[in-house]
Design an enzyme around this catalytic site. Structure first.
Site, short mmCIF file in Angstrom:
data_model
loop_
_atom_site.label_atom_id
_atom_site.label_comp_id
_atom_site.label_asym_id
_atom_site.label_seq_id
_atom_site.Cartn_x
_atom_site.Cartn_y
_atom_site.Cartn_z
N HIS A 37 -3.19 4.38 -13.35
CA HIS A 37 -4.47 4.18 -13.92
C HIS A 37 -4.80 5.46 -14.73
CE1 HIS A 37 -5.69 1.53 -10.21
NE2 HIS A 37 -5.51 0.46 -11.38
N ARG A 87 2.10 -3.19 -16.76
CA ARG A 87 3.25 -2.40 -15.82
C ARG A 87 4.39 -3.11 -16.35
NH1 ARG A 87 0.16 -2.71 -10.54
NH2 ARG A 87 -0.23 -4.47 -11.33
N LYS A 94 -7.87 -9.84 -3.05
CA LYS A 94 -8.15 -8.50 -2.69
C LYS A 94 -9.16 -7.99 -2.20
CE LYS A 94 -5.68 -7.16 -7.00
NZ LYS A 94 -5.83 -6.44 -8.28
N SER A 101 -2.14 -0.16 -6.43
CA SER A 101 -2.89 0.55 -5.50
C SER A 101 -2.73 -0.54 -3.93
CB SER A 101 -4.58 0.09 -5.73
OG SER A 101 -4.94 0.78 -6.92
#
Ligand code: PNS
Length: 159
Positions: free
Chosen positions: A17, A92, A43, A128
Site C-alpha cells: 500500500h 498487484r 473481510k 493484508s
C-alpha cells in the site's frame, strides 16, 4: 490541479500500500487516503477504522500534504464531497484486474474515473489478509509491513 483519492480497507496498511501511496502522491497534486468504514462481507476488519487511519498516519509522515480519512457509502459520493477528480488503485496481478476493472467501470459510469498503478514486483504477492493469516499461524512478516504495523499485528494476533 488534480486531486486523487486512494481508497481501501487498509486492514492494516502494508508496504505494498505504502509503495502505491508514495508513487500516487508524486503523480497527483493532492492525495486523500480513504479508509473504508464498511469492510466487505468476506473481510471482517481486524483493526477499527480509527486504528487503520492512525496506522496509515504513523507510516506516512514523510509524505507532504497527504490527508487520511474514512468514508462510508458510495466512493463516488465521497469523491464528489471531497472534490477528488480521480480514484487511484494499485493492481498487484491479473487476479486483481477483473474485480478492479468492474469497480472502475461502475465508478466511471457514476462520474469518477480510475487510474491503476501497477504494484512494484516485490509486493505483487502481498495482501493484508495473507499477512494476518501468516502472523496468526506463527509466521514471520518482517519487511512486508512498516515496523510499527508489525508490532501492532503481533500484539493483536499472536497467541
Ligand atoms: O482494500 P479493498 O478491498 O481493495 O477496498 C475496496 C473498496 C473499499 C475500495 C471498495 O469496496 C469500495 O469502493 N467500496 C465503497 C462502496 C462503493 O462505492 N461500491 C461501489 C463500487 S463500484
Amino acid at each position: 490541479m488534480t486531486k486523487a483519492c486512494c481508497p481501501g480497507s487498509f486492514d492494516p496498511v502494508t508496504n505494498g500500500h505504502l509503495d502505491v501511496i508514495e508513487r500516487a502522491a508524486r503523480l497527483f497534486d493532492e492525495l486523500i487516503i480513504a479508509v473504508s468504514e464498511e469492510p466487505t462481507q468476506t473481510k471482517l476488519a481486524l483493526f477499527t477504522t480509527e486504528e487503520r487511519i492512525e496506522l496509515i498516519g504513523e507510516v506516512t509522515t514523510h509524505i507532504d500534504g497527504l490527508k487520511v480519512t474514512s468514508f462510508g457509502g458510495l466512493l463516488v459520493d465521497f469523491c464528489r464531497e471531497m472534490d477528488c477528480d480521480v480514484i487511484v488503485k494499485g493492481i498487484r496481478a491479473v487476479s486483481d484486474f477483473d474485480y478492479e476493472m468492474q469497480m472502475a467501470q461502475m465508478n466511471a459510469r457514476m462520474g469518477v474515473p480510475t487510474v491503476f498503478l501497477p504494484t512494484s514486483p516485490e509486493y505483487s504477492y502481498l495482501s493484508s489478509s495473507l499477512l494476518k493469516q501468516v502472523v496468526t499461524l506463527g509466521g514471520e512478516i518482517t519487511g512486508l509491513v512498516p515496523s510499527t504495523v508489525e508490532k501492532r499485528l503481533l500484539e493483536r494476533l499472536k497467541k
